[in-house]
Design an enzyme around this catalytic site. Structure first.
Site: not given
Ligand code: ATP
Length: 595
Positions: A252, A342, A419, A425
């Protein structure tokens, strides 16, 4: 269609606070709207001229709007200013000034919706030197032909202060009822919206082609797809159990999520919030042109700043240098980036969103030519929790936030705009539930006292209820703010101030000041408890109680990259609450072991 017909609906919508009533009014409005202009009516109702991803704003400030009112009404500057002091709302000033004028001008031609739209479009499009003057001229011309009530709404739209409380989701409900025969068709409309992020366009397809057009809705290059998001869990075992035993665990990366649209040499970049950020990343444009071996593609990647000396990944904050327009070229040199691809959502005419992850990944691998600054996300396929745990530590050590663990198999499609549990995650810091932060929306404030008089003493924060599309309060936060934050907050939140609780906000608290739900802040607390005052997850854990965060603190992170609808949802809060309970009350087996 006369603009006055639209205004009549706006007056009625403004007077109500319930969402169902609002949807019904929208159904009536869209029913009498000619299909050719339904997109325009939808944008205007939302207070826009284009969908937000186009990035063209009307950008008319109070002062300019007042000048246009003065020109259009022929009233003196003193009269206009006096009315502004008294009413404090440019829309109302315009209405009053034109009412006084209209006593003398009698036979005026009625404005059509198209007239208003095309004038607003011109205002949005003028740029460069002297553009302010031109905008004022167009606006005053438009106001001069408007009835007083019409002027009120024209001014509100042009200033970005429409505030009817209508959101994209409310329009979607109305479209499903009107063109899909009822709420059952809601999912189809939602998918169309998720594939285009353009509610006006969805309305037009529905009105012109009908339900069939919505069923066969096609991805369009240049219209961003709403991103798929991840759920969260705190251990590899739980994740594997939830995800069906086998998964691909990927790094991530801690950067900026990008959705890249490539059409030959034309490249567009959209942020996680679907804003057009192409101009901030000229270097990424070049990388895409060189390393993506497809004519047309919609791909997703995380763009990470790297230390030019060591090649090490730098934290997300370093990308902020890109946000300053004039410094972009400097930032490109000082803070170079690496893009980690990704996902592939569309390649050369093929919609991949309903394909399983393995197919999407294979397609991605076949069109990305890796290089020093272009990589495929690093991942392992495994069914072993220990292996995941090890990979997590490796990722964290390399500067990542943790892992995104993804489901495999036929079901593992790209769920646009959702979501869900297909992506989960895993971060190292998830030891106990409230070690993790939540992103909450500011919906109100309380006056400060003593050292804080003149600024806010505390903010009322809300989580997002996705099913009902409302914001429910979850805590009142007063700590964690620096003096600088306290100074900045009134300036930051001022533009969203409203005189009453917003129609989409639910709380048992009476705030001193209310805001439109817009600003997202990152909050950490000690634990989640049940509360008779806060409305998050109301009645879902216990009758007459909601969920609240105990001892909340602002972490210092303003989440400008998140829209209010991206805030932590009540489903996530419930999940966090349940997990925390499990920790407090060990299962019977664990309990026996302890005695
Ligand atoms: P956070 O607040 O933890 O950054 P978020 O709410 O912005 O999370 P989430 O859906 O919780 O978003 O987590 C997915 C996010 O992780 C994606 O929006 C992307 O930006 C990031 N990310 C990083 N690496 C990857 C990956 N390999 N695959 C998918 N998403 C990834």
């Amino acid at each position: 269609m006369f603009f006055s017909e639209l205004v009549e609906f706006y007056e009625r919508i403004e007077a109500i606070t319930g969402r169902i009533e609002m949807t019904n009014l929208l159904v009536q409005l869209l029913k009498i709207t000619p299909p050719e202009i339904i997109d325009k009516v939808v944008y205007l109702t939302l207070g826009e001229v284009y969908p937000p991803f186009i990035g063209l704003e009307l950008g008319v400030a109070d002062k300019m709007a007042l000048k246009a009112v003065k020109l259009a009404s022929g009233m003196s500057e003193r009269d206009v200013e006096r009315a502004y002091k008294e009413l404090g709302d440019v829309g109302l000033v315009g209405e009053r000034m034109l009412a006084e004028k209209s006593q003398v001008t009698l036979f005026m031609q009625q404005l059509m919706v198209e007239d208003v739209y095309s004038a607003l479009e011109k205002i949005a499009r003028v740029s460069g030197e002297g553009s302010m003057e031109t905008k004022i001229q167009i606006l005053s011309g438009l106001l001069a032909s408007a009835q007083p009530k019409e002027a009120k709404y024209i001014l509100r739209i042009v200033m970005g202060k429409m505030r009817l409380g209508v959101a994209d989701m409310t329009i979607l409900d109305a479209l499903a009822i009107l063109f899909g025969g009822g709420k059952e068709a809601r999912d189809l409309f939602e998918r169309a919206y998720n594939l285009s992020s353009d509610i006006g366009y969805v309305a037009k397809v529905a009105a012109q082609i009908g339900l069939d057009g919505i069923k066969k809705f096609k991805i369009t290059l240049g219209k961003p797809i709403r991103p798929m998001l991840a759920e969260r869990l705190s251990s590899a075992e739980e994740i594997l159990e939830k995800i069906g035993g086998k998964c691909i665990a990927e790094y991530k990366y801690d950067g900026e999520r990008m959705q890249i649209h490539k059409d030959g040499d034309e490249v567009l970049i959209f942020s996680r919030r679907l804003e057009n950020i192409t101009s901030q990343y000229p270097d990424v444009l070049e990388l895409v042109r060189k390393h993506v071996k497809a004519g047309e593609a919609i791909l997703e990647c995380e763009c990470v700043a790297v230390d030019p000396e060591t090649g090490d990944m730098l934290p997300f904050q370093e990308l902020m240098h890109r946000k300053r327009k004039h410094d972009v070229h400097k930032a490109v040199e000082q803070y170079p980036v690496i893009v980690h691809f990704f996902d592939a959502l569309y390649v050369d005419g093929r919609d991949l969103t309903l394909e399983p992850l393995e197919v999407r990944r294979k397609t991605l691998e076949s069109i990305i030519e890796e290089g020093e600054r272009v990589k495929l996300s690093k991942g392992i396929i495994t069914d072993d929790p220990n292996e995941i745990e090890k990979f997590l530590h490796e990722a964290v050590e390399e500067g990542c936030e943790g892992l995104v663990v993804k489901a495999l198999g036929e079901e593992a499609i790209y769920r646009a705009g959702a979501r869900g549990w297909l992506w989960i995650k895993l971060k190292r810091s998830y030891k106990s539930e409230m070690v993790d932060t939540v992103d909450l929306v500011v919906v109100g404030a309380f006056h400060g006292r003593g050292k804080r008089s003149g600024t806010y003493g505390a903010l009322l924060m809300a989580a997002y209820d996705k099913q009902r599309d409302v914001f429910q309060s979850v805590c009142k936060v007063g700590s964690g703010f620096t003096d600088e934050d306290l100074r900045k907050l009134p300036e930051l939140l001022g533009p969203y101030k409203i005189s009453h609780r917003h129609a989409r906000v639910e709380t048992g608290m009476e705030a001193d000041i209310w805001f439109e739900p817009k600003t997202v802040l990152e909050i950490i607390g000690d634990e989640i408890t049940i509360s008779p005052i806060h409305r998050a997850a109301w009645g879902m854990i216990r009758e007459g109680y909601g969920l609240a965060i105990r001892f909340p603190r602002f972490t210092g992170r303003y989440r400008f990259d998140k829209a209010p609808e991206d805030a932590t949802t009540i489903d996530e809060l419930i999940e966090m609450y349940r997990r925390q309970l499990k920790k407090l009350m060990p299962s019977p087996a664990e309990g026996q072991g302890a005695t």
